[in-house]
Design a protein around this motif. Structure first.
Motif, PDB file in Angstrom:
ATOM      1  N   ALA A  32       1.165  -1.538   0.107  1.00  0.00           N
ATOM      2  CA  ALA A  32      -0.247   0.407   0.117  1.00  0.00           C
ATOM      3  C   ALA A  32       1.003   1.279  -0.229  1.00  0.00           C
ATOM      4  O   ALA A  32       0.346   2.168  -0.681  1.00  0.00           O
ATOM      5  CB  ALA A  32      -0.955   0.007   1.082  1.00  0.00           C
ATOM      6  N   ASP A  33       1.548   1.681   0.783  1.00  0.00           N
ATOM      7  CA  ASP A  33       2.535   2.785   0.957  1.00  0.00           C
ATOM      8  C   ASP A  33       3.461   2.776  -0.683  1.00  0.00           C
ATOM      9  O   ASP A  33       3.612   4.094  -1.094  1.00  0.00           O
ATOM     10  CB  ASP A  33       4.097   2.034   1.491  1.00  0.00           C
ATOM     11  N   THR A  34       3.432   1.472  -1.596  1.00  0.00           N
ATOM     12  CA  THR A  34       4.147   1.973  -2.425  1.00  0.00           C
ATOM     13  C   THR A  34       3.202   2.550  -3.623  1.00  0.00           C
ATOM     14  O   THR A  34       3.361   2.383  -4.508  1.00  0.00           O
ATOM     15  CB  THR A  34       4.422   0.768  -3.612  1.00  0.00           C
ATOM     16  N   THR A  35       1.973   2.163  -3.897  1.00  0.00           N
ATOM     17  CA  THR A  35       1.311   2.369  -3.947  1.00  0.00           C
ATOM     18  C   THR A  35       0.242   3.415  -4.355  1.00  0.00           C
ATOM     19  O   THR A  35      -0.574   3.915  -4.512  1.00  0.00           O
ATOM     20  CB  THR A  35       0.526   1.223  -4.432  1.00  0.00           C
ATOM     21  N   ASN A  90       8.019   2.449  -0.643  1.00  0.00           N
ATOM     22  CA  ASN A  90       9.248   1.285  -0.218  1.00  0.00           C
ATOM     23  C   ASN A  90      10.241   2.197   1.081  1.00  0.00           C
ATOM     24  O   ASN A  90      11.235   1.926   1.421  1.00  0.00           O
ATOM     25  CB  ASN A  90      10.113   1.712  -1.697  1.00  0.00           C
ATOM     26  N   ASN A  91       9.220   2.451   2.416  1.00  0.00           N
ATOM     27  CA  ASN A  91      10.104   2.628   3.459  1.00  0.00           C
ATOM     28  C   ASN A  91      10.901   4.144   3.207  1.00  0.00           C
ATOM     29  O   ASN A  91      11.728   4.137   3.970  1.00  0.00           O
ATOM     30  CB  ASN A  91      10.776   1.499   3.817  1.00  0.00           C
ATOM     31  N   ILE A  92      10.740   4.972   2.315  1.00  0.00           N
ATOM     32  CA  ILE A  92      11.765   6.045   2.030  1.00  0.00           C
ATOM     33  C   ILE A  92      10.919   7.752   2.658  1.00  0.00           C
ATOM     34  O   ILE A  92       9.710   6.749   0.886  1.00  0.00           O
ATOM     35  CB  ILE A  92      11.994   6.002   0.636  1.00  0.00           C
ATOM     36  N   SER A  93      10.925   7.907   3.035  1.00  0.00           N
ATOM     37  CA  SER A  93      10.412   9.195   3.340  1.00  0.00           C
ATOM     38  C   SER A  93      10.615  10.291   2.598  1.00  0.00           C
ATOM     39  O   SER A  93      11.377  10.786   1.961  1.00  0.00           O
ATOM     40  CB  SER A  93      10.416  10.170   4.596  1.00  0.00           C
TER      41      SER A  93
END
Length: 182
Positions: A32-35, A90-93
């Protein structure tokens, strides 16, 4: 011994089930974070540039994209309204920024979208197929670390740029699209 075995079996299956639920839940969250990084289409950006109304734009950009109002700057010719949002890919802000600049005569407006979180060139280039490609004369296009493509229609001028930037943890890219109503 059989009671212990029965107790073990009663606890074993729910524990395994919870384990799998936790693993699949984490994977779903990471996906979900990547999309969950939507950007407006070219049609939406041109519509917003046609508003010539910060109030209307404010409602659209906050509601549709989750940007928050940050800053207002004015000069003799125009006023700029800056909106930002924080995203995790991808866990990068990352920080995405939209600047809505409107002339004080309400005769023209420009929307600029800047991000490092998504490749805007790949996203927007296919959408600009019906626009006429122009030579870029923007200051960004003259920078040797920036690649720009400029497009034009009867009503809009659109600059789409990919800037190679030096980051503290290596090289990266910053993407920029500007939609100006003529």
């Amino acid at each position: 011994m059989t009671k212990t075995k029965q107790l073990f079996m009663k606890l074993f299956y729910p524990t395994i089930l919870l384990f799998f639920v936790a693993i699949f839940g984490i994977n779903a969250q990471n996906k979900a974070d990547t999309t969950t990084n939507p950007f407006p289409t070219v049609a939406t950006l041109t519509e917003w540039a046609s508003y010539n109304s910060q109030t209307k734009f404010d409602l659209a950009v906050r509601g549709l994209l989750g940007f928050k109002f940050e800053e207002k700057e004015g000069d003799d010719a125009s006023t700029a309204y800056t909106y930002i949002r924080k995203v995790v890919v991808n866990n990068i802000s990352y920080t995405d920024r939209i600047v809505y600049r409107i002339t004080n005569t309400n005769s023209a407006s420009v929307i600029s979208l800047v991000t490092a979180s998504t490749d805007l060139v790949s996203f927007y280039s296919p959408q600009l197929a019906s626009y006429k490609r122009q030579n870029c004369s923007t200051p960004m296009a003259k920078d040797k670390s920036t690649t720009c493509s400029c497009y034009e229609s009867a009503e809009y001028a659109i600059d789409l740029c990919d800037e190679r930037v030096k980051l503290t943890m290596g090289d990266g890219n910053k993407y920029f699209i500007s939609v100006a109503k003529k």
